[in-house]
Design an enzyme around this catalytic site. Sequence first.
Site, PDB file in Angstrom:
ATOM      1  N   ASN A  73     -69.293  23.674  75.913  1.00  0.00           N
ATOM      2  CA  ASN A  73     -69.466  23.370  77.334  1.00  0.00           C
ATOM      3  C   ASN A  73     -70.630  24.170  77.926  1.00  0.00           C
ATOM      4  OD1 ASN A  73     -68.973  22.106  79.740  1.00  0.00           O
ATOM      5  ND2 ASN A  73     -66.870  22.804  79.944  1.00  0.00           N
ATOM      6  N   HIS A 109     -60.959  26.675  85.933  1.00  0.00           N
ATOM      7  CA  HIS A 109     -60.187  25.783  85.066  1.00  0.00           C
ATOM      8  C   HIS A 109     -58.823  25.459  85.672  1.00  0.00           C
ATOM      9  CE1 HIS A 109     -63.119  26.760  81.865  1.00  0.00           C
ATOM     10  NE2 HIS A 109     -62.710  25.609  81.346  1.00  0.00           N
TER      11      HIS A 109
END
Length: 488
Positions: free
Chosen positions: A339, A372
Amino acid sequence: MLSFVAKNLNDIIYLVLLLSSVAIGPYYRSLSTIVLKKWTGSLLGIVLILIVSGYNAVHPLLSAVVGILAIKLATVKYCHIVSFFFMFGYLFFFRLANKFGLPLPSGQTNLIEMILVLRIVGVAFEINGSWLAMKSGKEKGNEIGTSKYIKEKDDEFLELINPSLIDLFHYSFNYVGLLTGPYYRYRTFDDYFHLPYSKYVDCMGFTINTLKTVPLYISLYLALSNLWPLEYILSEDHNNRSFIYRMLYPWALFTTFRQRIYSGMTLAESVCTSAGVGAYPVQGQNRTGHGPTVGYLKMKKMTEDEAKFAQYDFNTVESMDVWGCETVVTLRDSMKVWNKAVQYWVAMVVYKRFPIKFLKIHAALFVSVIWHGIHAGYFFCIYFCPFYVMAEDIYYKLYYKPATGLKKNIIGFIMWFLRSHSESYQSAAFLLLTFDRIWIYYSSVYHYWYGVWLSFLILGLILNKLHKISRPKRLQAEEENKLEAKNK
Protein backbone atom coordinates in the site's frame (compact mmCIF):
# COMPACT_ATOMS: atom_id res chain seq x y z
CA MET A 1 -25.20 -19.61 -6.94
CA LEU A 2 -27.88 -17.37 -5.44
CA SER A 3 -26.50 -17.94 -1.95
CA PHE A 4 -23.01 -16.99 -3.18
CA VAL A 5 -24.34 -13.77 -4.75
CA ALA A 6 -26.30 -12.89 -1.61
CA LYS A 7 -23.27 -13.55 0.59
CA ASN A 8 -20.92 -11.46 -1.56
CA LEU A 9 -23.37 -8.86 -2.92
CA ASN A 10 -21.46 -5.81 -1.63
CA ASP A 11 -18.18 -7.10 -3.03
CA ILE A 12 -19.80 -7.86 -6.40
CA ILE A 13 -21.31 -4.35 -6.58
CA TYR A 14 -17.93 -2.86 -5.67
CA LEU A 15 -16.19 -4.95 -8.34
CA VAL A 16 -18.72 -3.88 -10.98
CA LEU A 17 -18.25 -0.22 -10.04
CA LEU A 18 -14.46 -0.51 -10.28
CA LEU A 19 -14.69 -2.19 -13.68
CA SER A 20 -17.18 0.46 -14.83
CA SER A 21 -14.75 3.15 -13.69
CA VAL A 22 -12.02 1.50 -15.78
CA ALA A 23 -14.34 1.38 -18.81
CA ILE A 24 -15.26 5.07 -18.45
CA GLY A 25 -11.60 6.15 -18.54
CA PRO A 26 -11.10 6.52 -22.32
CA TYR A 27 -14.31 8.57 -22.67
CA TYR A 28 -13.42 10.75 -19.69
CA ARG A 29 -9.93 11.32 -21.09
CA SER A 30 -11.36 12.45 -24.43
CA LEU A 31 -13.54 15.25 -23.02
CA SER A 32 -12.76 18.49 -24.79
CA THR A 33 -12.35 21.13 -22.07
CA ILE A 34 -10.81 21.26 -18.62
CA VAL A 35 -13.99 22.62 -17.03
CA LEU A 36 -16.12 19.87 -18.56
CA LYS A 37 -13.62 17.21 -17.51
CA LYS A 38 -13.47 18.47 -13.92
CA TRP A 39 -17.24 18.64 -13.48
CA THR A 40 -17.77 15.27 -15.14
CA GLY A 41 -15.19 13.65 -12.88
CA SER A 42 -16.78 15.14 -9.77
CA LEU A 43 -20.33 14.20 -10.78
CA LEU A 44 -19.21 10.64 -11.51
CA GLY A 45 -17.57 10.53 -8.08
CA ILE A 46 -20.74 11.71 -6.36
CA VAL A 47 -22.79 9.15 -8.30
CA LEU A 48 -20.41 6.41 -7.13
CA ILE A 49 -20.80 7.57 -3.53
CA LEU A 50 -24.60 7.51 -3.83
CA ILE A 51 -24.64 4.03 -5.39
CA VAL A 52 -22.27 2.57 -2.79
CA SER A 53 -23.64 4.35 0.27
CA GLY A 54 -27.31 5.11 -0.33
CA TYR A 55 -28.61 7.43 2.38
CA ASN A 56 -25.29 6.98 4.22
CA ALA A 57 -23.74 9.08 1.44
CA VAL A 58 -24.46 12.04 3.70
CA HIS A 59 -21.32 11.13 5.69
CA PRO A 60 -18.69 11.39 2.92
CA LEU A 61 -20.50 14.30 1.26
CA LEU A 62 -20.90 16.31 4.45
CA SER A 63 -17.44 15.62 5.86
CA ALA A 64 -15.73 16.48 2.58
CA VAL A 65 -17.63 19.75 2.09
CA VAL A 66 -17.01 20.89 5.67
CA GLY A 67 -13.36 19.79 5.42
CA ILE A 68 -12.91 21.85 2.25
CA LEU A 69 -14.52 24.89 3.86
CA ALA A 70 -12.30 24.46 6.91
CA ILE A 71 -9.20 24.62 4.71
CA LYS A 72 -10.31 27.86 3.06
CA LEU A 73 -11.61 29.51 6.23
CA ALA A 74 -8.54 28.70 8.33
CA THR A 75 -5.32 30.62 7.73
CA VAL A 76 -2.66 28.93 5.59
CA LYS A 77 -0.56 28.65 8.75
CA TYR A 78 -3.07 26.38 10.50
CA CYS A 79 -5.29 24.92 7.76
CA HIS A 80 -3.45 21.56 7.88
CA ILE A 81 -4.01 21.19 11.63
CA VAL A 82 -7.68 22.20 11.41
CA SER A 83 -8.38 19.79 8.54
CA PHE A 84 -6.49 16.95 10.22
CA PHE A 85 -8.41 17.10 13.48
CA PHE A 86 -11.76 17.70 11.80
CA MET A 87 -11.45 14.86 9.28
CA PHE A 88 -10.16 12.34 11.80
CA GLY A 89 -12.71 13.52 14.34
CA TYR A 90 -15.48 12.94 11.82
CA LEU A 91 -13.96 9.56 10.96
CA PHE A 92 -14.37 8.55 14.61
CA PHE A 93 -17.97 9.80 14.68
CA PHE A 94 -18.68 8.04 11.39
CA ARG A 95 -17.45 4.70 12.72
CA LEU A 96 -19.37 5.08 15.98
CA ALA A 97 -22.60 6.21 14.32
CA ASN A 98 -24.59 3.40 15.97
CA LYS A 99 -23.66 4.84 19.38
CA PHE A 100 -25.52 7.99 18.39
CA GLY A 101 -28.63 6.17 17.23
CA LEU A 102 -27.64 6.27 13.55
CA PRO A 103 -27.22 3.27 11.24
CA LEU A 104 -23.65 2.03 10.93
CA PRO A 105 -22.36 2.66 7.38
CA SER A 106 -21.12 -0.20 5.22
CA GLY A 107 -17.50 -1.21 4.80
CA GLN A 108 -17.51 0.19 1.26
CA THR A 109 -18.66 3.59 2.52
CA ASN A 110 -15.91 3.39 5.11
CA LEU A 111 -13.34 2.96 2.31
CA ILE A 112 -14.62 6.09 0.55
CA GLU A 113 -14.49 8.06 3.79
CA MET A 114 -10.90 6.88 4.32
CA ILE A 115 -9.88 8.09 0.86
CA LEU A 116 -11.54 11.47 1.45
CA VAL A 117 -9.57 11.83 4.70
CA LEU A 118 -6.33 11.25 2.78
CA ARG A 119 -7.24 13.72 0.05
CA ILE A 120 -8.52 16.58 2.20
CA VAL A 121 -5.88 16.34 4.90
CA GLY A 122 -3.21 15.73 2.26
CA VAL A 123 -4.05 18.83 0.22
CA ALA A 124 -4.12 20.96 3.39
CA PHE A 125 -0.59 19.79 4.19
CA GLU A 126 0.42 20.54 0.58
CA ILE A 127 -0.94 24.07 0.91
CA ASN A 128 0.84 24.65 4.21
CA GLY A 129 4.04 22.87 3.16
CA SER A 130 4.35 24.85 -0.09
CA TRP A 131 3.70 28.08 1.82
CA LEU A 132 6.47 27.24 4.29
CA ALA A 133 8.82 26.31 1.42
CA MET A 134 8.12 29.56 -0.45
CA LYS A 135 8.55 31.56 2.75
CA SER A 136 11.84 29.82 3.51
CA GLY A 137 12.98 30.34 -0.08
CA LYS A 138 12.31 34.07 0.07
CA GLU A 139 14.19 34.38 3.35
CA LYS A 140 17.18 32.62 1.78
CA GLY A 141 16.92 34.66 -1.41
CA ASN A 142 16.09 31.62 -3.58
CA GLU A 143 13.90 31.99 -6.64
CA ILE A 144 11.71 28.99 -5.94
CA GLY A 145 8.91 28.60 -8.45
CA THR A 146 10.77 30.47 -11.22
CA SER A 147 12.40 29.07 -14.33
CA LYS A 148 15.85 29.75 -12.83
CA TYR A 149 15.17 27.44 -9.91
CA ILE A 150 15.68 24.05 -11.52
CA LYS A 151 17.76 21.61 -9.49
CA GLU A 152 19.07 18.16 -10.26
CA LYS A 153 17.13 16.76 -7.28
CA ASP A 154 13.82 18.46 -6.57
CA ASP A 155 12.78 19.82 -3.22
CA GLU A 156 9.48 18.53 -1.86
CA PHE A 157 7.73 21.78 -2.89
CA LEU A 158 8.79 23.91 -5.84
CA GLU A 159 5.70 26.06 -6.34
CA LEU A 160 2.98 27.58 -4.22
CA ILE A 161 -0.05 25.33 -4.03
CA ASN A 162 -3.22 27.31 -3.39
CA PRO A 163 -6.28 25.73 -5.05
CA SER A 164 -9.57 27.56 -5.18
CA LEU A 165 -12.63 26.33 -3.32
CA ILE A 166 -14.08 24.80 -6.46
CA ASP A 167 -10.79 23.05 -7.32
CA LEU A 168 -10.71 21.55 -3.83
CA PHE A 169 -14.23 20.27 -4.47
CA HIS A 170 -13.18 18.67 -7.76
CA TYR A 171 -10.05 17.12 -6.25
CA SER A 172 -12.00 15.64 -3.34
CA PHE A 173 -14.83 14.12 -5.38
CA ASN A 174 -13.17 13.12 -8.64
CA TYR A 175 -14.09 9.52 -9.34
CA VAL A 176 -10.51 8.42 -10.15
CA GLY A 177 -9.21 6.71 -7.02
CA LEU A 178 -12.30 7.53 -4.96
CA LEU A 179 -13.43 3.95 -4.29
CA THR A 180 -10.19 2.27 -3.20
CA GLY A 181 -7.45 4.76 -3.91
CA PRO A 182 -4.64 5.15 -4.70
CA TYR A 183 -3.86 8.45 -3.03
CA TYR A 184 -2.26 11.06 -5.27
CA ARG A 185 -1.33 14.65 -4.50
CA TYR A 186 -3.30 17.71 -5.56
CA ARG A 187 -0.29 18.59 -7.73
CA THR A 188 -0.78 15.36 -9.68
CA PHE A 189 -4.49 16.11 -10.06
CA ASP A 190 -3.78 19.65 -11.33
CA ASP A 191 -1.07 18.44 -13.71
CA TYR A 192 -3.52 15.99 -15.25
CA PHE A 193 -5.62 18.85 -16.58
CA HIS A 194 -2.90 21.31 -17.52
CA LEU A 195 -0.05 19.15 -18.85
CA PRO A 196 -0.29 17.12 -22.09
CA TYR A 197 0.95 13.75 -20.76
CA SER A 198 -2.42 11.97 -20.68
CA LYS A 199 -2.90 12.70 -24.39
CA TYR A 200 0.22 10.82 -25.45
CA VAL A 201 0.71 8.03 -22.92
CA ASP A 202 -0.45 4.55 -23.98
CA CYS A 203 -3.27 4.39 -21.44
CA MET A 204 -4.85 1.29 -22.95
CA GLY A 205 -1.56 -0.61 -23.02
CA PHE A 206 -0.82 0.21 -19.38
CA THR A 207 -4.38 -0.65 -18.35
CA ILE A 208 -4.38 -4.04 -20.05
CA ASN A 209 -0.97 -4.83 -18.59
CA THR A 210 -2.22 -3.90 -15.11
CA LEU A 211 -5.53 -5.76 -15.40
CA LYS A 212 -4.19 -9.05 -16.73
CA THR A 213 -3.38 -10.45 -13.28
CA VAL A 214 -6.72 -9.51 -11.67
CA PRO A 215 -8.56 -12.73 -12.72
CA LEU A 216 -5.79 -14.75 -11.05
CA TYR A 217 -6.08 -12.76 -7.79
CA ILE A 218 -9.88 -13.05 -7.72
CA SER A 219 -9.80 -16.79 -8.50
CA LEU A 220 -7.25 -17.45 -5.77
CA TYR A 221 -9.25 -15.35 -3.31
CA LEU A 222 -12.48 -17.26 -3.98
CA ALA A 223 -10.76 -20.65 -3.82
CA LEU A 224 -8.73 -19.96 -0.68
CA SER A 225 -11.56 -18.26 1.21
CA ASN A 226 -13.69 -21.40 0.71
CA LEU A 227 -10.89 -23.78 1.68
CA TRP A 228 -9.76 -21.83 4.76
CA PRO A 229 -12.56 -19.54 6.01
CA LEU A 230 -11.79 -16.96 8.67
CA GLU A 231 -14.46 -18.05 11.15
CA TYR A 232 -13.04 -21.58 11.32
CA ILE A 233 -10.09 -20.23 13.30
CA LEU A 234 -12.47 -19.57 16.22
CA SER A 235 -14.16 -22.98 16.15
CA GLU A 236 -13.72 -25.87 18.57
CA ASP A 237 -12.74 -28.09 15.66
CA HIS A 238 -9.80 -25.79 14.91
CA ASN A 239 -8.72 -25.84 18.54
CA ASN A 240 -8.65 -29.65 18.47
CA ARG A 241 -6.21 -29.67 15.56
CA SER A 242 -2.46 -30.08 16.04
CA PHE A 243 -0.38 -27.13 17.19
CA ILE A 244 1.44 -26.98 13.84
CA TYR A 245 -1.90 -26.73 12.02
CA ARG A 246 -3.12 -23.98 14.35
CA MET A 247 0.21 -22.17 14.02
CA LEU A 248 0.16 -22.22 10.21
CA TYR A 249 -3.55 -21.46 9.68
CA PRO A 250 -2.89 -17.68 9.55
CA TRP A 251 -0.65 -18.31 6.51
CA ALA A 252 -3.76 -19.41 4.61
CA LEU A 253 -5.76 -16.46 5.96
CA PHE A 254 -3.11 -13.92 5.07
CA THR A 255 -2.60 -15.43 1.62
CA THR A 256 -6.35 -15.13 1.03
CA PHE A 257 -6.38 -11.56 2.33
CA ARG A 258 -3.47 -10.59 0.07
CA GLN A 259 -5.35 -11.80 -3.02
CA ARG A 260 -8.31 -9.60 -2.04
CA ILE A 261 -6.07 -6.58 -1.55
CA TYR A 262 -4.09 -7.25 -4.73
CA SER A 263 -7.26 -7.46 -6.82
CA GLY A 264 -8.77 -4.29 -5.33
CA MET A 265 -5.58 -2.23 -5.53
CA THR A 266 -4.78 -3.42 -9.06
CA LEU A 267 -8.28 -2.50 -10.25
CA ALA A 268 -7.91 0.89 -8.56
CA GLU A 269 -4.61 1.48 -10.38
CA SER A 270 -6.33 0.50 -13.62
CA VAL A 271 -8.95 3.23 -13.07
CA CYS A 272 -6.04 5.72 -12.97
CA THR A 273 -4.21 4.32 -16.01
CA SER A 274 -7.44 4.15 -18.02
CA ALA A 275 -8.14 7.84 -17.34
CA GLY A 276 -4.48 8.84 -17.70
CA VAL A 277 -4.17 10.20 -14.15
CA GLY A 278 -0.64 9.91 -12.77
CA ALA A 279 1.19 9.63 -16.10
CA TYR A 280 4.58 11.35 -16.10
CA PRO A 281 7.71 11.08 -18.28
CA VAL A 282 10.11 8.52 -16.87
CA GLN A 283 12.94 11.05 -16.54
CA GLY A 284 11.04 12.51 -13.59
CA GLN A 285 12.00 9.39 -11.56
CA ASN A 286 8.42 9.29 -10.38
CA ARG A 287 7.55 8.01 -6.92
CA THR A 288 4.26 6.61 -5.64
CA GLY A 289 2.02 9.35 -4.26
CA HIS A 290 4.54 12.11 -4.89
CA GLY A 291 5.06 12.10 -8.65
CA PRO A 292 8.26 13.45 -10.27
CA THR A 293 11.25 13.80 -7.97
CA VAL A 294 13.74 15.16 -10.51
CA GLY A 295 13.45 18.07 -12.94
CA TYR A 296 9.75 18.74 -12.41
CA LEU A 297 9.85 22.42 -13.44
CA LYS A 298 11.77 21.55 -16.58
CA MET A 299 9.27 18.82 -17.44
CA LYS A 300 6.42 21.31 -17.11
CA LYS A 301 7.91 23.27 -20.00
CA MET A 302 7.76 20.30 -22.40
CA THR A 303 6.43 21.17 -25.81
CA GLU A 304 3.68 19.13 -27.43
CA ASP A 305 6.22 17.48 -29.73
CA GLU A 306 8.47 16.52 -26.81
CA ALA A 307 5.50 15.16 -24.88
CA LYS A 308 4.37 13.16 -27.90
CA PHE A 309 7.61 11.19 -28.11
CA ALA A 310 8.36 10.95 -24.36
CA GLN A 311 8.41 7.63 -22.51
CA TYR A 312 5.91 7.45 -19.65
CA ASP A 313 5.12 5.48 -16.55
CA PHE A 314 2.35 5.37 -13.94
CA ASN A 315 4.63 4.92 -10.91
CA THR A 316 2.87 7.87 -9.25
CA VAL A 317 -0.32 5.82 -8.80
CA GLU A 318 1.25 2.42 -8.10
CA SER A 319 -0.18 1.12 -4.83
CA MET A 320 1.16 -2.41 -4.59
CA ASP A 321 4.42 -4.00 -5.64
CA VAL A 322 2.95 -7.50 -5.67
CA TRP A 323 6.18 -9.29 -6.51
CA GLY A 324 7.96 -7.38 -3.77
CA CYS A 325 5.22 -8.22 -1.25
CA GLU A 326 5.74 -11.91 -1.99
CA THR A 327 9.53 -12.04 -2.16
CA VAL A 328 11.26 -9.38 -0.06
CA VAL A 329 13.37 -10.76 2.77
CA THR A 330 12.60 -8.34 5.61
CA LEU A 331 9.49 -6.89 7.19
CA ARG A 332 11.04 -3.43 6.84
CA ASP A 333 11.15 -3.83 3.05
CA SER A 334 7.71 -5.47 3.02
CA MET A 335 6.17 -2.41 4.65
CA LYS A 336 7.68 -0.23 1.91
CA VAL A 337 6.03 -2.15 -0.93
CA TRP A 338 2.62 -2.68 0.72
CA ASN A 339 0.00 0.00 0.00
CA LYS A 340 2.72 2.40 -1.09
CA ALA A 341 0.46 5.41 -1.67
CA VAL A 342 -0.83 5.36 1.91
CA GLN A 343 2.70 4.81 3.20
CA TYR A 344 3.71 7.95 1.33
CA TRP A 345 0.81 9.92 2.82
CA VAL A 346 1.70 8.84 6.38
CA ALA A 347 5.34 9.78 5.79
CA MET A 348 4.51 13.17 4.26
CA VAL A 349 1.71 14.22 6.62
CA VAL A 350 2.72 12.64 9.92
CA TYR A 351 6.30 11.37 10.08
CA LYS A 352 8.05 14.32 8.43
CA ARG A 353 5.89 16.99 10.04
CA PHE A 354 5.61 15.67 13.60
CA PRO A 355 7.60 18.07 15.81
CA ILE A 356 9.02 15.62 18.41
CA LYS A 357 11.75 13.55 16.78
CA PHE A 358 11.79 10.47 19.02
CA LEU A 359 7.98 10.19 18.80
CA LYS A 360 7.78 10.44 14.99
CA ILE A 361 7.49 6.69 14.39
CA HIS A 362 4.91 6.28 17.16
CA ALA A 363 2.84 9.17 15.79
CA ALA A 364 2.96 7.66 12.29
CA LEU A 365 1.90 4.23 13.57
CA PHE A 366 -0.88 5.67 15.74
CA VAL A 367 -2.34 7.67 12.84
CA SER A 368 -2.10 4.59 10.61
CA VAL A 369 -3.99 2.57 13.22
CA ILE A 370 -6.83 5.06 13.70
CA TRP A 371 -7.11 5.63 9.94
CA HIS A 372 -7.67 1.88 9.45
CA GLY A 373 -10.23 1.67 12.25
CA ILE A 374 -11.01 1.66 15.95
CA HIS A 375 -10.69 -2.10 16.52
CA ALA A 376 -8.00 -3.70 18.67
CA GLY A 377 -6.88 -5.84 15.72
CA TYR A 378 -5.41 -2.87 13.89
CA PHE A 379 -3.37 -1.95 16.95
CA PHE A 380 -2.10 -5.52 17.44
CA CYS A 381 -1.16 -5.81 13.77
CA ILE A 382 0.37 -2.42 12.98
CA TYR A 383 1.98 -1.54 16.31
CA PHE A 384 3.78 -4.88 16.53
CA CYS A 385 5.81 -4.21 13.37
CA PRO A 386 8.57 -1.96 14.82
CA PHE A 387 9.29 -4.43 17.61
CA TYR A 388 9.83 -7.27 15.14
CA VAL A 389 11.91 -4.96 12.93
CA MET A 390 14.18 -4.21 15.92
CA ALA A 391 15.18 -7.87 16.10
CA GLU A 392 15.20 -8.34 12.34
CA ASP A 393 17.62 -5.43 11.79
CA ILE A 394 20.21 -7.02 14.06
CA TYR A 395 20.26 -10.33 12.18
CA TYR A 396 20.13 -8.55 8.82
CA LYS A 397 23.27 -6.53 9.60
CA LEU A 398 25.12 -9.37 11.31
CA TYR A 399 24.43 -12.24 8.93
CA TYR A 400 22.46 -11.41 5.77
CA LYS A 401 24.16 -8.20 4.63
CA PRO A 402 27.78 -9.50 4.68
CA ALA A 403 26.87 -12.95 3.28
CA THR A 404 27.37 -13.94 -0.36
CA GLY A 405 26.40 -16.77 -2.69
CA LEU A 406 24.59 -19.82 -1.34
CA LYS A 407 25.01 -18.70 2.26
CA LYS A 408 23.16 -15.44 1.49
CA ASN A 409 20.36 -17.36 -0.23
CA ILE A 410 19.91 -19.71 2.74
CA ILE A 411 19.92 -16.88 5.28
CA GLY A 412 17.58 -14.90 3.01
CA PHE A 413 15.11 -17.79 2.86
CA ILE A 414 15.13 -18.13 6.66
CA MET A 415 14.54 -14.39 7.08
CA TRP A 416 11.80 -14.47 4.43
CA PHE A 417 10.07 -17.35 6.23
CA LEU A 418 10.23 -15.56 9.59
CA ARG A 419 9.03 -12.31 8.03
CA SER A 420 6.13 -14.07 6.33
CA HIS A 421 5.24 -15.92 9.51
CA SER A 422 5.28 -12.72 11.54
CA GLU A 423 3.01 -10.97 9.02
CA SER A 424 0.63 -13.94 9.03
CA TYR A 425 0.46 -13.98 12.83
CA GLN A 426 -0.20 -10.23 12.89
CA SER A 427 -2.74 -10.45 10.08
CA ALA A 428 -4.85 -12.83 12.19
CA ALA A 429 -5.43 -9.93 14.59
CA PHE A 430 -6.11 -7.54 11.70
CA LEU A 431 -8.81 -9.85 10.32
CA LEU A 432 -10.36 -10.92 13.63
CA LEU A 433 -10.62 -7.25 14.68
CA THR A 434 -12.06 -7.45 18.21
CA PHE A 435 -10.01 -8.22 21.31
CA ASP A 436 -12.13 -11.19 22.41
CA ARG A 437 -11.80 -12.91 19.01
CA ILE A 438 -8.07 -12.20 18.85
CA TRP A 439 -7.62 -13.57 22.35
CA ILE A 440 -9.40 -16.82 21.42
CA TYR A 441 -7.00 -17.53 18.57
CA TYR A 442 -3.80 -16.30 20.22
CA SER A 443 -4.66 -18.35 23.33
CA SER A 444 -5.12 -21.43 21.15
CA VAL A 445 -1.45 -21.13 20.12
CA TYR A 446 -0.30 -19.93 23.59
CA HIS A 447 0.69 -16.47 22.27
CA TYR A 448 3.86 -18.20 21.11
CA TRP A 449 5.05 -15.63 18.55
CA TYR A 450 5.51 -12.90 21.16
CA GLY A 451 7.74 -15.30 23.08
CA VAL A 452 9.65 -16.22 19.91
CA TRP A 453 10.09 -12.58 18.98
CA LEU A 454 11.32 -11.65 22.46
CA SER A 455 13.79 -14.55 22.44
CA PHE A 456 15.06 -13.50 19.01
CA LEU A 457 15.50 -9.93 20.21
CA ILE A 458 17.38 -10.88 23.39
CA LEU A 459 19.60 -13.34 21.50
CA GLY A 460 20.21 -10.76 18.78
CA LEU A 461 21.24 -8.11 21.32
CA ILE A 462 23.68 -10.57 22.89
CA LEU A 463 25.13 -11.59 19.52
CA ASN A 464 25.42 -7.95 18.48
CA LYS A 465 27.26 -7.13 21.70
CA LEU A 466 29.66 -10.04 21.21
CA HIS A 467 30.19 -8.96 17.60
CA LYS A 468 31.14 -5.43 18.70
CA ILE A 469 33.55 -6.81 21.33
CA SER A 470 35.22 -9.21 18.90
CA ARG A 471 35.39 -6.75 16.02
CA PRO A 472 38.41 -4.74 17.29
CA LYS A 473 40.28 -8.01 17.78
CA ARG A 474 39.46 -9.15 14.26
CA LEU A 475 40.51 -5.80 12.80
CA GLN A 476 43.77 -5.93 14.75
CA ALA A 477 44.44 -9.49 13.53
CA GLU A 478 43.73 -8.44 9.93
CA GLU A 479 46.12 -5.49 10.22
CA GLU A 480 48.84 -7.75 11.66
CA ASN A 481 48.35 -10.24 8.84
CA LYS A 482 48.59 -7.44 6.26
CA LEU A 483 51.76 -6.14 7.94
CA GLU A 484 53.35 -9.60 7.96
CA ALA A 485 52.46 -10.10 4.30
CA LYS A 486 53.97 -6.72 3.45
CA ASN A 487 57.22 -7.49 5.33
CA LYS A 488 57.55 -10.79 3.51
